[in-house]
Write an enzyme that holds these catalytic residues in place. Structure first.
Site, PDB file in Angstrom:
ATOM      1  N   ASP A 169       0.916  -1.123   0.203  1.00 58.08           N
ATOM      2  CA  ASP A 169      -0.050   0.312   0.263  1.00 58.08           C
ATOM      3  C   ASP A 169       0.618   1.055   0.477  1.00 58.08           C
ATOM      4  O   ASP A 169       1.909   1.944   0.383  1.00 58.08           O
ATOM      5  CB  ASP A 169      -1.304   0.083   0.955  1.00 58.08           C
TER       6      ASP A 169
ATOM      7  N   ASN B 299     -13.185  -2.770   2.782  1.00 56.87           N
ATOM      8  CA  ASN B 299     -13.990  -1.847   3.124  1.00 56.87           C
ATOM      9  C   ASN B 299     -15.048  -1.702   1.812  1.00 56.87           C
ATOM     10  O   ASN B 299     -14.601  -2.423   0.225  1.00 56.87           O
ATOM     11  CB  ASN B 299     -13.247  -0.307   2.821  1.00 56.87           C
TER      12      ASN B 299
ATOM     13  N   HIS C 138     -10.172  -5.291  -2.864  1.00 54.58           N
ATOM     14  CA  HIS C 138      -8.994  -4.933  -2.716  1.00 54.58           C
ATOM     15  C   HIS C 138      -8.832  -5.490  -1.413  1.00 54.58           C
ATOM     16  O   HIS C 138      -9.472  -5.444  -0.682  1.00 54.58           O
ATOM     17  CB  HIS C 138      -7.770  -4.609  -2.591  1.00 54.58           C
ATOM     18  N   LEU C 139      -8.016  -6.861  -0.949  1.00 55.95           N
ATOM     19  CA  LEU C 139      -7.974  -7.158   0.856  1.00 55.95           C
ATOM     20  C   LEU C 139      -7.027  -6.352   1.543  1.00 55.95           C
ATOM     21  O   LEU C 139      -5.732  -6.320   0.686  1.00 55.95           O
ATOM     22  CB  LEU C 139      -7.232  -8.704   0.607  1.00 55.95           C
ATOM     23  N   HIS C 140      -7.680  -5.556   2.196  1.00 53.77           N
ATOM     24  CA  HIS C 140      -6.022  -4.441   3.343  1.00 53.77           C
ATOM     25  C   HIS C 140      -5.321  -6.257   3.758  1.00 53.77           C
ATOM     26  O   HIS C 140      -6.204  -6.692   4.738  1.00 53.77           O
ATOM     27  CB  HIS C 140      -6.307  -4.135   3.804  1.00 53.77           C
TER      28      HIS C 140
END
Ligand code: 5GP
Ligand code: ZN
Length: 114
Positions: free
Chosen positions: A30, A87, A100-102
């Protein structure tokens, strides 16, 4: 999708620190990390929000989790613990409309989340 920033990262039209890539998924650091480890795992298929995931995407979504787990292991946070966040829509704070996966880790996470 032409105006999607994550599709541009997939197409290598804008740079990112890529840490994993295969036929269906990409992972990168990120740009604005919120923890010592903060990576994003995305499908190469453009899906705007998790509400747009269809039944046909089941194996793709499980693949993203598998990739996230590999990254957690490689980053040394699998045993310590980490958090996967996604989110959905404005009130959650979603800013990029390509799912997306954080993957967040390397520090103690707070609960309830902010
Ligand atoms: P969201 O707010 O949609 O849940 O998460 C979007 C994430 O993408 C944010 O954490 C933000 O820092 C990250 N991000 C936005 N633009 C870029 C970019 O161009 N490169 C990278 N590596 N991350 C980005
Ligand atoms: Zn996209």
């Amino acid at each position: 999708m032409s105006n999607c920033i994550f599709c541009k990262i997939i197409d290598k039209k804008i740079p990112a620190r890529i840490i994993y890539e295969d036929e269906h998924a990409l992972a990168f650091e990120d740009v604005n990390p919120q923890a010592p480890v903060h990576a994003l795992v995305i499908p190469k298929k453009h899906i705007p929000t998790i509400m747009d995931i269809g039944e046909e995407d089941g194996s793709l979504i499980s693949h993203l989790i598998t990739v996230a787990n590999k990254i957690a292991k490689n980053k040394g946070i699998a045993e310590r613990g980490f958090r996967i966040v996604t989110n959905c829509n404005p009130e959650s704070g979603q800013t990029v409309y390509h799912i997306h996966l954080h993957i967040l880790g390397g520090r103690r996470m707070h609960w309830p989340p902010g």
